[in-house]
Design an enzyme around this catalytic site. Structure first.
Site, PDB file in Angstrom:
ATOM      1  N   ASP A  15      -3.055  37.893  59.046  1.00 16.16           N
ATOM      2  CA  ASP A  15      -4.018  37.288  58.101  1.00 16.16           C
ATOM      3  C   ASP A  15      -5.206  38.200  57.806  1.00 16.16           C
ATOM      4  OD1 ASP A  15      -3.655  33.845  59.268  1.00 16.16           O
ATOM      5  OD2 ASP A  15      -2.362  35.174  58.114  1.00 16.16           O
TER       6      ASP A  15
ATOM      7  N   ARG B  38       1.900  23.655  52.672  1.00 17.04           N
ATOM      8  CA  ARG B  38       3.091  23.633  53.520  1.00 17.04           C
ATOM      9  C   ARG B  38       2.780  23.112  54.923  1.00 17.04           C
ATOM     10  NH1 ARG B  38       6.171  27.010  53.733  1.00 17.04           N
ATOM     11  NH2 ARG B  38       6.456  27.236  55.953  1.00 17.04           N
TER      12      ARG B  38
ATOM     13  N   CYS C 195       6.428  30.555  49.770  1.00 17.50           N
ATOM     14  CA  CYS C 195       5.153  30.778  49.075  1.00 17.50           C
ATOM     15  C   CYS C 195       5.114  32.262  48.715  1.00 17.50           C
ATOM     16  CB  CYS C 195       3.977  30.372  49.963  1.00 17.50           C
ATOM     17  SG  CYS C 195       3.706  31.494  51.316  1.00 17.50           S
TER      18      CYS C 195
ATOM     19  N   ARG D 115       9.208  31.524  54.241  1.00 13.75           N
ATOM     20  CA  ARG D 115       8.560  30.566  55.148  1.00 13.75           C
ATOM     21  C   ARG D 115       9.507  29.447  55.613  1.00 13.75           C
ATOM     22  NH1 ARG D 115       2.932  30.916  54.339  1.00 13.75           N
ATOM     23  NH2 ARG D 115       2.686  30.075  56.423  1.00 13.75           N
ATOM     24  N   PRO D 116      10.663  29.764  56.201  1.00 18.44           N
ATOM     25  CA  PRO D 116      11.579  28.705  56.660  1.00 18.44           C
ATOM     26  C   PRO D 116      10.928  27.862  57.757  1.00 18.44           C
ATOM     27  CG  PRO D 116      12.213  30.824  57.579  1.00 18.44           C
ATOM     28  CD  PRO D 116      11.134  31.113  56.570  1.00 18.44           C
ATOM     29  N   ILE D 117      11.494  26.674  58.000  1.00 21.61           N
ATOM     30  CA  ILE D 117      10.978  25.866  59.132  1.00 21.61           C
ATOM     31  C   ILE D 117      12.112  25.510  60.091  1.00 21.61           C
ATOM     32  CG2 ILE D 117       9.001  24.939  57.850  1.00 21.61           C
ATOM     33  CD1 ILE D 117      10.583  22.297  57.701  1.00 21.61           C
ATOM     34  N   ASP D 118      13.119  26.380  60.148  1.00 21.38           N
ATOM     35  CA  ASP D 118      14.268  26.136  61.036  1.00 21.38           C
ATOM     36  C   ASP D 118      13.856  26.017  62.505  1.00 21.38           C
ATOM     37  OD1 ASP D 118      13.569  28.889  60.621  1.00 21.38           O
ATOM     38  OD2 ASP D 118      15.290  29.423  61.851  1.00 21.38           O
ATOM     39  N   LEU D 119      12.821  26.735  62.910  1.00 20.72           N
ATOM     40  CA  LEU D 119      12.403  26.697  64.328  1.00 20.72           C
ATOM     41  C   LEU D 119      11.705  25.377  64.653  1.00 20.72           C
ATOM     42  CD1 LEU D 119      11.104  30.368  64.650  1.00 20.72           C
ATOM     43  CD2 LEU D 119      13.360  29.472  65.284  1.00 20.72           C
TER      44      LEU D 119
ATOM     45  N   ARG E 229      -8.703  27.620  49.253  1.00 20.37           N
ATOM     46  CA  ARG E 229      -7.880  26.911  50.243  1.00 20.37           C
ATOM     47  C   ARG E 229      -8.341  27.246  51.653  1.00 20.37           C
ATOM     48  NH1 ARG E 229      -1.705  27.645  49.636  1.00 20.37           N
ATOM     49  NH2 ARG E 229      -1.953  26.293  51.436  1.00 20.37           N
TER      50      ARG E 229
ATOM     51  N   LYS F 117      -9.569  26.979  59.827  1.00 17.27           N
ATOM     52  CA  LYS F 117      -8.610  26.236  58.991  1.00 17.27           C
ATOM     53  C   LYS F 117      -7.330  25.951  59.775  1.00 17.27           C
ATOM     54  CE  LYS F 117      -5.967  28.569  55.979  1.00 17.27           C
ATOM     55  NZ  LYS F 117      -4.511  28.371  56.136  1.00 17.27           N
ATOM     56  N   ASN F 118      -6.843  26.983  60.497  1.00 15.71           N
ATOM     57  CA  ASN F 118      -5.527  26.852  61.132  1.00 15.71           C
ATOM     58  C   ASN F 118      -5.544  26.087  62.452  1.00 15.71           C
ATOM     59  OD1 ASN F 118      -4.582  28.101  58.893  1.00 15.71           O
ATOM     60  ND2 ASN F 118      -4.309  30.111  59.848  1.00 15.71           N
TER      61      ASN F 118
HETATM   62  C1  EPZ Z   1       0.552  30.208  60.688  1.00 14.72           C
HETATM   63  O1  EPZ Z   1       1.628  30.111  59.768  1.00 14.72           O
HETATM   64  C2  EPZ Z   1      -0.692  30.318  59.823  1.00 14.72           C
HETATM   65  N1  EPZ Z   1      -0.815  29.134  58.987  1.00 14.72           N
HETATM   66  C3  EPZ Z   1      -0.611  31.571  58.945  1.00 14.72           C
HETATM   67  O2  EPZ Z   1      -1.858  31.677  58.247  1.00 14.72           O
HETATM   68  C4  EPZ Z   1      -0.446  32.793  59.837  1.00 14.72           C
HETATM   69  O3  EPZ Z   1      -0.295  33.935  59.020  1.00 14.72           O
HETATM   70  C5  EPZ Z   1       0.793  32.624  60.725  1.00 14.72           C
HETATM   71  O4  EPZ Z   1       0.663  31.394  61.496  1.00 14.72           O
HETATM   72  C6  EPZ Z   1       0.993  33.780  61.687  1.00 14.72           C
HETATM   73  O5  EPZ Z   1      -0.112  33.893  62.514  1.00 14.72           O
HETATM   74  C7  EPZ Z   1      -1.324  27.995  59.548  1.00 14.72           C
HETATM   75  O6  EPZ Z   1      -1.638  27.956  60.713  1.00 14.72           O
HETATM   76  C8  EPZ Z   1      -1.485  26.820  58.624  1.00 14.72           C
HETATM   77  P1  EPZ Z   1       4.654  31.356  62.041  1.00 14.72           P
HETATM   78  P2  EPZ Z   1       3.102  29.694  60.331  1.00 14.72           P
HETATM   79  O7  EPZ Z   1       5.479  30.149  62.234  1.00 14.72           O
HETATM   80  O8  EPZ Z   1       2.943  28.729  61.442  1.00 14.72           O
HETATM   81  C9  EPZ Z   1       8.908  32.824  60.633  1.00 14.72           C
HETATM   82  C10 EPZ Z   1      -3.276  31.890  56.416  1.00 14.72           C
HETATM   83  O9  EPZ Z   1      -3.479  32.848  55.644  1.00 14.72           O
HETATM   84  N2  EPZ Z   1       9.353  31.453  60.886  1.00 14.72           N
HETATM   85  O10 EPZ Z   1       3.957  31.963  63.223  1.00 14.72           O
HETATM   86  O11 EPZ Z   1       3.948  29.342  59.180  1.00 14.72           O
HETATM   87  C11 EPZ Z   1       7.908  32.917  59.483  1.00 14.72           C
HETATM   88  O12 EPZ Z   1       8.574  32.963  58.228  1.00 14.72           O
HETATM   89  C12 EPZ Z   1      -1.853  31.552  56.816  1.00 14.72           C
HETATM   90  O13 EPZ Z   1      -4.174  31.177  56.932  1.00 14.72           O
HETATM   91  C13 EPZ Z   1      10.710  31.164  60.858  1.00 14.72           C
HETATM   92  O14 EPZ Z   1      11.549  32.049  60.641  1.00 14.72           O
HETATM   93  O15 EPZ Z   1       3.568  31.112  60.914  1.00 14.72           O
HETATM   94  C14 EPZ Z   1       7.182  34.186  59.792  1.00 14.72           C
HETATM   95  O16 EPZ Z   1       7.944  35.278  59.339  1.00 14.72           O
HETATM   96  C15 EPZ Z   1      -0.824  32.432  56.131  1.00 14.72           C
HETATM   97  N3  EPZ Z   1      11.116  29.894  61.065  1.00 14.72           N
HETATM   98  C16 EPZ Z   1       7.128  34.197  61.327  1.00 14.72           C
HETATM   99  O17 EPZ Z   1       8.173  33.299  61.761  1.00 14.72           O
HETATM  100  C17 EPZ Z   1      10.220  28.878  61.339  1.00 14.72           C
HETATM  101  O18 EPZ Z   1      10.641  27.730  61.550  1.00 14.72           O
HETATM  102  C18 EPZ Z   1       5.822  33.702  61.922  1.00 14.72           C
HETATM  103  O19 EPZ Z   1       5.551  32.454  61.320  1.00 14.72           O
HETATM  104  C19 EPZ Z   1       8.841  29.188  61.364  1.00 14.72           C
HETATM  105  C20 EPZ Z   1       8.424  30.480  61.137  1.00 14.72           C
END
Ligand code: EPZ
Length: 420
Positions: free
Chosen positions: A307, A92, A116, A121-125, A399, A22-23
Site C-alpha cells: 500500500d 469489496r 478491482c 482479488r479472489p476470495i477463495d482463501l 475512500r 481504514k483497514n
Molecule cells: C488487505 O487487502 C487490504 N485491504 C489492502 O489494502 C492491502 O493491500 C492488502 O490487505 C495487503 O496488505 C483491507 O484491509 C480492506 P490479502 P486483502 O488477502 O485482505 C490474494 C488499501 O489500499 N488472495 O492479504 O484483500 C490477493 O489477491 C488496500 O487500503 C487470494 O488469492 O489482501 C493478493 O494477491 C488495497 N485469495 C494476496 O492474496 C484470497 O482469498 C494478498 O491479499 C484472498 C487474497
C-alpha cells in the site's frame, strides 16, 4: 466527479494528525455484528469506505450513530442476512460480514466482490477457511451463499500463492470467535490491522492469542460484553505524509501515529537519505538532504507494504539514480506509472518490477486516478511538479484518506478540490 488542482513547488512545514486505520475500521465494524451487545468505537476515520460499511451493517439490522470519529453500534437483532451487490460493488471489504453473520445467525448471502483496478482479488482463501470451520458455501448467480448448523473450531490453513492473506485471516478469526472449540490459523497474516481486530474481539469478551505472529489461536466463546475500543492509527496515511515530506524536500511532524508500525517505510526513507526522528506517537521527517536511489521489494508485514509502493514510485521518480520497485502482492499495481510518465518520469515496467531512472523535474499534467494508493501517488507527484497538476476521479482517494487536501494545505501545499 471531483478533481484536485495542485500548484507544484511549495515546501511543506508544520504538523499533521493521522486518522484511525481504514483497514482496521472496516473489519472491526463488521465484527460488531457478532453480538447483541453495545459497541463504541473510537478513532474511526470518516471515509467513504467506512460510510459504506456503516450502510451495510444498518441494512443488516444495526442501529448506528457516527460523529466526531466515534461510532456507536448496537445490533440487537440481525434483520437481514444479505450484502447486496450495490453495496459490495462499492467496497469489496463487505465480505467481512460473512464471518460475522455465519457466527451470529448461521447464514449469509454476500454478493461476490468483483476484482478491482489492482488485480482479480479472489476470495477463495476466505471460502476455504470458513468451509474448514463447517460452513457450507455455494457460489451461485454472483452471490456467496453460506450457511452452517454450527461452526466448529479447527486447524485452518489459508496460505495462498502470495503467502498469507490479511482478509482471509480476519474473516476466519471473526467466524471462529464463537465457534465450538479451538481454531488455529496458520500461517496467519501478522499485519497491525489483524492484531487490532483480534484485540477488539478480546475486548468484547472473546479469546484470541498469537495475533501478530503467523499462528493465531482462537478459543470459541459464547458470552460477550458491551465494549468501548479505540482503533490504531493508519500506518499508510502516516507513510503517505512521510513520503510527501521527502518528495518536497521538506520537514514535517506526523502526529497521532504509531512509528513501530512503519519500521520498513521509515527504514527505506533513511536508506535514501531522509532523516527521521521516531517518537512515541509521532515522527519528524526531514526530507531536506540530497536523496539517492534504492531498491524496494514489496512483501507482507513487517516487510515493505504494497500500500506504500505507488507513493514511493512517485518519490523515486525524482531521486537521482536508478531505483527498482518489485510488487509481489498484487498483479496490476503499477497503474500510477503510466500517469507519472506523462509528467516526465522515466519508468520502465518489466513484469512485476518497475525500473525508475530519476529525473530532475516532473511537469504538471492532467491525470486520471485509478485506485486508492495510485491516486495518492499522483497527488505527491503534483506537489513537486512544475506548474499545475489536475488529478481527476479523486473519489478513489476519498475512500482511504480523510480530508487529504485540507491536511496538505495546512502543511503549505497549494491544492484545492473542485468539480470536474
Ligand atoms: C488487505 O487487502 C487490504 N485491504 C489492502 O489494502 C492491502 O493491500 C492488502 O490487505 C495487503 O496488505 C483491507 O484491509 C480492506 P490479502 P486483502 O488477502 O485482505 C490474494 C488499501 O489500499 N488472495 O492479504 O484483500 C490477493 O489477491 C488496500 O487500503 C487470494 O488469492 O489482501 C493478493 O494477491 C488495497 N485469495 C494476496 O492474496 C484470497 O482469498 C494478498 O491479499 C484472498 C487474497
Amino acid at each position: 466527479m471531483q478533481q484536485f488542482v495542485i500548484e507544484g513547488g511549495k515546501k511543506l512545514s508544520g504538523e499533521v494528525k493521522i486518522a484511525g486505520a481504514k483497514n482496521s475500521a472496516l473489519p472491526i465494524i463488521a465484527a460488531s455484528l457478532l453480538t447483541d451487545k453495545k459497541v463504541v468505537l473510537e478513532n474511526i476515520p470518516d471515509l467513504i469506505d467506512v460510510r459504506t460499511m456503516i450502510e451495510l451493517i444498518q441494512h443488516l439490522g444495526a442501529d448506528v450513530i457516527f460523529n466526531h470519529h466515534v461510532l456507536k453500534i448496537h445490533t440487537s437483532k440481525i434483520k437481514k442476512i444479505d450484502a447486496p451487490y450495490d453495496i459490495v460493488r462499492k467496497m469489496r471489504a463487505s465480505y467481512y460480514v460473512l464471518g460475522a453473520l455465519l457466527a451470529r445467525v448461521k447464514k449469509a448471502k454476500v454478493s461476490l466482490p468483483g476484482g478491482c483496478a489492482i488485480g482479480p482479488r479472489p476470495i477463495d482463501l476466505h471460502i476455504k477457511g470458513l468451509r474448514t470451520l463447517g460452513a457450507s458455501i455455494e457460489i451461485k448467480d454472483g452471490f456467496i451463499n453460506a450457511h452452517t448448523r454450527k461452526l466448529l473450531g479447527h486447524e485452518v490453513n489459508i496460505e495462498g500463492p502470495k503467502g498469507t492473506s490479511v482478509g482471509a485471516t480476519i474473516n476466519v478469526m471473526i467466524a471462529a470467535a464463537q465457534a465450538k472449540g479451538e481454531t488455529i490459523i496458520s500461517p496467519a497474516a501478522c499485519e497491525p490491522e489483524v492484531i487490532d481486530v483480534a484485540n477488539f474481539l478480546n475486548a468484547t469478551g472473546f479469546d484470541i492469542t498469537g495475533q501478530g505472529t503467523h499462528r493465531i489461536t482462537i478459543k470459541g466463546k459464547s458470552s460477550a460484553t458491551d465494549v468501548k475500543y479505540s482503533i490504531i492509527p493508519d500506518r499508510i496515511e502516516a507513510g503517505t505524509f512521510a513520503a510527501a515530506a521527502a518528495i518536497t524536500r521538506s520537514s514535517i511532524t506526523i502526529q497521532d501515529c504509531c512509528p513501530d508500525h512503519l519500521t520498513s517505510i521509515l527504514d527505506k526513507l533513511e536508506e535514501i537519505g531522509v532523516m527521521v526522528e521516531r517518537g512515541e506517537d509521532n515522527i519528524v521527517v526531514h526530507g531536506t538532504r540530497r536523496l539517492h536511489a534504492t531498491n524496494i521489494f514489496v512483501t507482507t508485514y513487517p516487510g515493505f507494504p504494497t500500500d506504500m509502493q505507488a507513493q514511493f514510485m512517485a518519490l523515486l521518480s525524482i531521486v537521482p539514480g536508478t531505483s527498482t520497485v518489485k510488487e509481489t502482492i498484487f498483479e496490476n499495481r503499477f497503474m500510477q506509472a503510466l500517469e507519472l510518465m506523462r509528467m516526465g518520469a522515466d519508468i520502465t515496467i518489466e513484469g512485476d518490477t518497475a525500473v525508475i531512472n530519476g529525473v530532475n523535474k516532473l511537469s504538471g499534467a492532467y491525470l486520471m486516478a485509478s485506485d486508492l494508493r495510485a491516486s495518492a501517488a499522483l497527488v505527491l507527484a503534483g506537489l513537486v511538479a512544475k506548474g499545475k497538476t489536475v488529478v481527476r476521479r479523486i473519489y478513489h482517494l476519498d475512500r482511504g484518506y480523510e480530508k487529504f487536501e485540507t491536511k496538505l494545505r495546512r502543511l503549505g501545499a497549494k491544492i484545492k478540490r473542485q468539480s470536474e
